[in-house]
Design a protein around this motif. Structure first.
Motif, PDB file in Angstrom:
ATOM      1  N   ALA A  67       0.834  -1.203   0.000  1.00 59.67           N
ATOM      2  CA  ALA A  67       0.000   0.000   0.000  1.00 59.67           C
ATOM      3  C   ALA A  67       0.867   1.251   0.000  1.00 59.67           C
ATOM      4  O   ALA A  67       0.543   2.247  -0.647  1.00 59.67           O
ATOM      5  CB  ALA A  67      -0.936  -0.005   1.204  1.00 59.67           C
ATOM      6  N   HIS A  87       2.111   1.856  -3.585  1.00 60.07           N
ATOM      7  CA  HIS A  87       1.099   2.497  -4.434  1.00 60.07           C
ATOM      8  C   HIS A  87       0.979   3.977  -4.073  1.00 60.07           C
ATOM      9  O   HIS A  87       0.978   4.846  -4.936  1.00 60.07           O
ATOM     10  CB  HIS A  87      -0.264   1.826  -4.261  1.00 60.07           C
ATOM     11  CG  HIS A  87      -0.373   0.510  -4.971  1.00 60.07           C
ATOM     12  ND1 HIS A  87      -0.447   0.423  -6.352  1.00 60.07           N
ATOM     13  CD2 HIS A  87      -0.403  -0.762  -4.514  1.00 60.07           C
ATOM     14  CE1 HIS A  87      -0.534  -0.852  -6.701  1.00 60.07           C
ATOM     15  NE2 HIS A  87      -0.503  -1.602  -5.597  1.00 60.07           N
ATOM     16  N   ALA A  88       0.874   4.223  -2.760  1.00 62.71           N
ATOM     17  CA  ALA A  88       0.679   5.596  -2.315  1.00 62.71           C
ATOM     18  C   ALA A  88       1.882   6.462  -2.693  1.00 62.71           C
ATOM     19  O   ALA A  88       1.736   7.641  -3.010  1.00 62.71           O
ATOM     20  CB  ALA A  88       0.437   5.638  -0.808  1.00 62.71           C
ATOM     21  N   ASP A 114       1.625   7.310  -6.268  1.00 59.69           N
ATOM     22  CA  ASP A 114       0.522   8.248  -6.512  1.00 59.69           C
ATOM     23  C   ASP A 114       0.702   9.569  -5.768  1.00 59.69           C
ATOM     24  O   ASP A 114      -0.212  10.389  -5.761  1.00 59.69           O
ATOM     25  CB  ASP A 114      -0.808   7.611  -6.053  1.00 59.69           C
ATOM     26  CG  ASP A 114      -1.164   6.407  -6.910  1.00 59.69           C
ATOM     27  OD1 ASP A 114      -0.776   6.393  -8.092  1.00 59.69           O
ATOM     28  OD2 ASP A 114      -1.820   5.480  -6.390  1.00 59.69           O
ATOM     29  N   ARG A 166       0.554  10.117  -2.685  1.00 63.86           N
ATOM     30  CA  ARG A 166      -0.498  10.260  -1.681  1.00 63.86           C
ATOM     31  C   ARG A 166       0.040  10.105  -0.258  1.00 63.86           C
ATOM     32  O   ARG A 166      -0.729  10.076   0.683  1.00 63.86           O
ATOM     33  CB  ARG A 166      -1.616   9.213  -1.893  1.00 63.86           C
ATOM     34  CG  ARG A 166      -2.325   9.248  -3.238  1.00 63.86           C
ATOM     35  CD  ARG A 166      -3.095  10.527  -3.432  1.00 63.86           C
ATOM     36  NE  ARG A 166      -4.203  10.392  -4.377  1.00 63.86           N
ATOM     37  CZ  ARG A 166      -4.099  10.438  -5.715  1.00 63.86           C
ATOM     38  NH1 ARG A 166      -2.930  10.568  -6.292  1.00 63.86           N
ATOM     39  NH2 ARG A 166      -5.176  10.335  -6.472  1.00 63.86           N
ATOM     40  N   ASN A 215       0.457   6.082 -14.594  1.00 58.68           N
ATOM     41  CA  ASN A 215      -0.301   7.285 -14.253  1.00 58.68           C
ATOM     42  C   ASN A 215      -0.045   8.394 -15.266  1.00 58.68           C
ATOM     43  O   ASN A 215      -0.967   9.080 -15.707  1.00 58.68           O
ATOM     44  CB  ASN A 215       0.101   7.802 -12.864  1.00 58.68           C
ATOM     45  CG  ASN A 215      -0.693   7.126 -11.756  1.00 58.68           C
ATOM     46  OD1 ASN A 215      -1.701   6.486 -12.013  1.00 58.68           O
ATOM     47  ND2 ASN A 215      -0.233   7.285 -10.533  1.00 58.68           N
ATOM     48  N   MET A 220      -2.107   2.265 -24.185  1.00 57.38           N
ATOM     49  CA  MET A 220      -2.685   2.501 -22.862  1.00 57.38           C
ATOM     50  C   MET A 220      -4.201   2.644 -22.970  1.00 57.38           C
ATOM     51  O   MET A 220      -4.945   2.128 -22.146  1.00 57.38           O
ATOM     52  CB  MET A 220      -2.061   3.748 -22.232  1.00 57.38           C
ATOM     53  CG  MET A 220      -2.670   4.138 -20.890  1.00 57.38           C
ATOM     54  SD  MET A 220      -2.695   2.795 -19.657  1.00 57.38           S
ATOM     55  CE  MET A 220      -1.174   3.093 -18.781  1.00 57.38           C
ATOM     56  N   VAL A 235      -8.402   3.082 -11.154  1.00 58.46           N
ATOM     57  CA  VAL A 235      -7.167   3.510 -11.811  1.00 58.46           C
ATOM     58  C   VAL A 235      -7.334   4.937 -12.346  1.00 58.46           C
ATOM     59  O   VAL A 235      -6.447   5.784 -12.195  1.00 58.46           O
ATOM     60  CB  VAL A 235      -6.811   2.513 -12.940  1.00 58.46           C
ATOM     61  CG1 VAL A 235      -5.759   3.078 -13.860  1.00 58.46           C
ATOM     62  CG2 VAL A 235      -6.343   1.191 -12.333  1.00 58.46           C
ATOM     63  N   VAL A 262      -7.619   7.591  -9.421  1.00 57.13           N
ATOM     64  CA  VAL A 262      -6.333   7.860  -8.783  1.00 57.13           C
ATOM     65  C   VAL A 262      -5.438   8.704  -9.699  1.00 57.13           C
ATOM     66  O   VAL A 262      -4.818   9.665  -9.266  1.00 57.13           O
ATOM     67  CB  VAL A 262      -5.641   6.535  -8.401  1.00 57.13           C
ATOM     68  CG1 VAL A 262      -4.179   6.763  -8.070  1.00 57.13           C
ATOM     69  CG2 VAL A 262      -6.356   5.898  -7.211  1.00 57.13           C
ATOM     70  N   ALA A 263      -5.434   8.361 -10.979  1.00 56.97           N
ATOM     71  CA  ALA A 263      -4.528   9.083 -11.877  1.00 56.97           C
ATOM     72  C   ALA A 263      -5.026  10.492 -12.196  1.00 56.97           C
ATOM     73  O   ALA A 263      -4.232  11.399 -12.380  1.00 56.97           O
ATOM     74  CB  ALA A 263      -4.344   8.300 -13.174  1.00 56.97           C
ATOM     75  N   SER A 321      -7.876  11.403  -2.414  1.00 54.14           N
ATOM     76  CA  SER A 321      -7.125  10.448  -1.599  1.00 54.14           C
ATOM     77  C   SER A 321      -7.766   9.061  -1.739  1.00 54.14           C
ATOM     78  O   SER A 321      -8.888   8.940  -2.229  1.00 54.14           O
ATOM     79  CB  SER A 321      -7.141  10.874  -0.135  1.00 54.14           C
ATOM     80  OG  SER A 321      -8.446  10.687   0.389  1.00 54.14           O
ATOM     81  N   TYR A 322      -7.060   8.023  -1.299  1.00 54.37           N
ATOM     82  CA  TYR A 322      -7.642   6.678  -1.409  1.00 54.37           C
ATOM     83  C   TYR A 322      -8.962   6.601  -0.638  1.00 54.37           C
ATOM     84  O   TYR A 322      -9.921   5.976  -1.080  1.00 54.37           O
ATOM     85  CB  TYR A 322      -6.667   5.632  -0.878  1.00 54.37           C
ATOM     86  CG  TYR A 322      -5.392   5.506  -1.683  1.00 54.37           C
ATOM     87  CD1 TYR A 322      -5.404   5.643  -3.070  1.00 54.37           C
ATOM     88  CD2 TYR A 322      -4.181   5.233  -1.061  1.00 54.37           C
ATOM     89  CE1 TYR A 322      -4.229   5.527  -3.804  1.00 54.37           C
ATOM     90  CE2 TYR A 322      -3.007   5.105  -1.795  1.00 54.37           C
ATOM     91  CZ  TYR A 322      -3.031   5.263  -3.165  1.00 54.37           C
ATOM     92  OH  TYR A 322      -1.877   5.143  -3.880  1.00 54.37           O
ATOM     93  N   MET A 375      -7.722  -0.419  -2.545  1.00 61.05           N
ATOM     94  CA  MET A 375      -6.319  -0.806  -2.699  1.00 61.05           C
ATOM     95  C   MET A 375      -6.179  -2.094  -3.505  1.00 61.05           C
ATOM     96  O   MET A 375      -5.299  -2.203  -4.355  1.00 61.05           O
ATOM     97  CB  MET A 375      -5.645  -0.964  -1.330  1.00 61.05           C
ATOM     98  CG  MET A 375      -5.544   0.313  -0.521  1.00 61.05           C
ATOM     99  SD  MET A 375      -5.009   1.756  -1.449  1.00 61.05           S
ATOM    100  CE  MET A 375      -3.318   1.320  -1.793  1.00 61.05           C
ATOM    101  N   LEU A 413      -6.981  -1.379  -7.130  1.00 60.85           N
ATOM    102  CA  LEU A 413      -5.909  -0.584  -7.738  1.00 60.85           C
ATOM    103  C   LEU A 413      -4.742  -1.494  -8.092  1.00 60.85           C
ATOM    104  O   LEU A 413      -4.183  -1.443  -9.191  1.00 60.85           O
ATOM    105  CB  LEU A 413      -5.461   0.504  -6.755  1.00 60.85           C
ATOM    106  CG  LEU A 413      -4.340   1.431  -7.212  1.00 60.85           C
ATOM    107  CD1 LEU A 413      -4.779   2.241  -8.429  1.00 60.85           C
ATOM    108  CD2 LEU A 413      -3.919   2.376  -6.087  1.00 60.85           C
ATOM    109  N   ARG A 431      -3.554  -2.295 -11.866  1.00 62.62           N
ATOM    110  CA  ARG A 431      -2.223  -1.950 -12.359  1.00 62.62           C
ATOM    111  C   ARG A 431      -1.493  -3.160 -12.911  1.00 62.62           C
ATOM    112  O   ARG A 431      -0.766  -3.060 -13.900  1.00 62.62           O
ATOM    113  CB  ARG A 431      -1.416  -1.327 -11.229  1.00 62.62           C
ATOM    114  CG  ARG A 431      -1.895   0.059 -10.969  1.00 62.62           C
ATOM    115  CD  ARG A 431      -1.104   0.766  -9.922  1.00 62.62           C
ATOM    116  NE  ARG A 431      -1.335   2.190 -10.074  1.00 62.62           N
ATOM    117  CZ  ARG A 431      -1.137   3.078  -9.113  1.00 62.62           C
ATOM    118  NH1 ARG A 431      -0.710   2.704  -7.936  1.00 62.62           N
ATOM    119  NH2 ARG A 431      -1.379   4.336  -9.342  1.00 62.62           N
TER     120      ARG A 431
END
Lengths: 264, 168
Positions: free
Chosen positions: A11, A14-15, A18, A20, A50, B102, B117, B120-121, B126-127, B142, B145, B149
């Protein structure tokens, strides 16, 4: 004494990819990644994903259409324009600088208002050499008839005596794209010249107000459906905004008689 | 900031996400407008404070999931050559190919992974806010995601022929 940091988990990765993570944790993870090449590669890959997604869905900045601007829905059209104009003027004052400055809620690649503002400013400067058609006593009516004949459609000349602008006269101006615009000339009590430049386009533009400056002349641009309006003169932005709103109101009155909205 | 101003400040990211979801600009603007109208009419349900953005995304998402996707029950085919639609600036040939790949890979993702996805992008939520927007626990965000990915990676690497599935 603070507890030892949590071990880095998926996690976190990923964060991190990103952006985050809170800064402290991000620093910790970044440091951890220097010793874990495989995870580092993984994070780089996710970042790259991303980035591609952002590129794929990148939008050139463009003004939001009125239907996506809820702030406008609740307001009358005039208030909405006023609000835009204030935003535009504030943008200018914050930006400062000299020469040609276009400030508004739309980016500079949207060239139409910019080109029109240049035309209008040029026509304004030319006034020093050209005398406009005299309005004279009862001249507004004659001017109107003459402009209508020149342009091939009716024009209404807004009465700006409410904001102490006296109509001096008007003329037509051929622009770069071979279209005739109307230029109305007003004078304030101190003898300063203001011009209202009106051009009829083929399409309706969404409501917006934009502010330009050329030398010591300031200019407000706004569209009224197919009509493009530009008011300019040697006034500071606040004052010019008042004049522009008065002009807008006068033209709005005429809207009911629909004369300013005839298409050529 | 008043409610309307704050609402308006969320529009660009709502719009970006809606366009990515729908791949249709006008349709996306319709969706955002619906979302804004609904938010205004339910303004009394919003408790203020932070969280306006996830709330809006949730409204947008519900409209999308319940109304639009259902209406589009039939398959929507992506044009084979959509290179012309790709954003300008990706002028190098390789970069364009990468973007196109993509695009296809995103279209092959299971819907719920694609939502995450893209959110988030593209949105900066925030999550936890993504979880609120989708009405799922953050753990689900999570795991989707992560799986999304991994799917993208495999599609883009040309590994494991992606399960042939219809673009919804």
């Amino acid at each position: 004494m603070s507890a030892p940091p949590e071990p880095v988990g998926e996690a976190d990765l990923h964060a991190h990819a990103d952006d985050r993570l809170p800064p402290e944790r991000a620093a910790f993870v970044a440091e951890w990644l220097t010793h874990h090449p495989e995870a580092r590669q993984q994070v780089a890959l996710w970042r790259c994903q991303n980035e591609l997604i952002r590129q794929l869905h990148a939008e050139p900045p463009e003004p939001l259409p009125a239907r996506l601007r809820p702030g406008m829905w609740a307001l009358g059209r005039r208030q909405a324009l006023g609000r835009l104009a204030v935003a535009a003027a504030v943008g200018l004052l914050a930006g400062g600088g000299a020469g040609w400055i276009g400030r508004g809620l739309v980016p500079p690649h949207d060239a139409e208002p910019y080109d029109l503002a240049r035309e209008a400013a040029r026509a304004h400067r030319d006034l020093a050499e050209t005398l406009p058609l005299e309005a004279g006593p009862d001249g507004a009516t004659r001017l109107l008839a003459w402009l209508a004949q020149e342009l091939g459609h009716p024009v209404r000349v807004p009465d700006l005596s409410g904001v102490s602008l006296r109509l001096l006269g008007g003329r037509t101006v051929m622009n770069d794209r071979n279209r005739k615009a109307a230029q109305l000339v007003y004078e304030d009590p101190a003898g300063a010249r203001f011009t209202l430049y009106l051009l009829w386009a083929d399409w309706s533009a969404p409501p917006e107000f934009r502010f330009f400056r050329s030398g010591d002349v300031n200019l407000f641009y706004w569209p009224e459906d197919a009509l493009r309006c530009m008011l300019m003169g040697p006034a500071d932005p606040d004052h010019l905004l008042d004049l522009a709103l008065a002009t807008y109101d006068e033209m709005e009155k005429d809207r009911h008689t629909a004369v300013n909205h005839a298409t050529p | 900031m008043d409610f309307l101003t704050e609402l308006e400040s969320c529009v660009p990211s709502l719009r970006r996400y809606a366009r990515a979801l729908l791949r249709d600009r006008d349709g996306a603007d319709d969706l955002v407008q619906d979302c804004l109208e609904r938010a205004l009419s339910r303004r009394h349900l919003w408790r203020g404070g932070q969280g306006l953005r996830p709330w809006l995304f949730r409204i947008l998402h519900n409209i999308y999931a319940n109304e639009i996707r259902r209406r589009r029950a039939g398959p929507v085919f992506q044009p084979i050559d959509s290179a012309g639609d790709l954003p300008a600036g990706s002028d190098s040939h390789d970069a364009r190919i990468e973007l196109r790949e993509m695009e296809s890979a995103l279209n092959l993702l299971p819907e719920e992974q694609r939502y995450i996805v893209l959110l988030v992008a593209l949105t900066g939520l925030s999550y936890q806010e993504c979880a609120d927007a989708l009405g799922v626990p953050v753990g689900t965000v999570m795991s989707r995601l992560s799986r999304g990915r991994e799917h993208l990676r495999r599609f883009l690497a040309g590994e494991a022929g992606p399960p042939l599935r219809r673009v919804k």
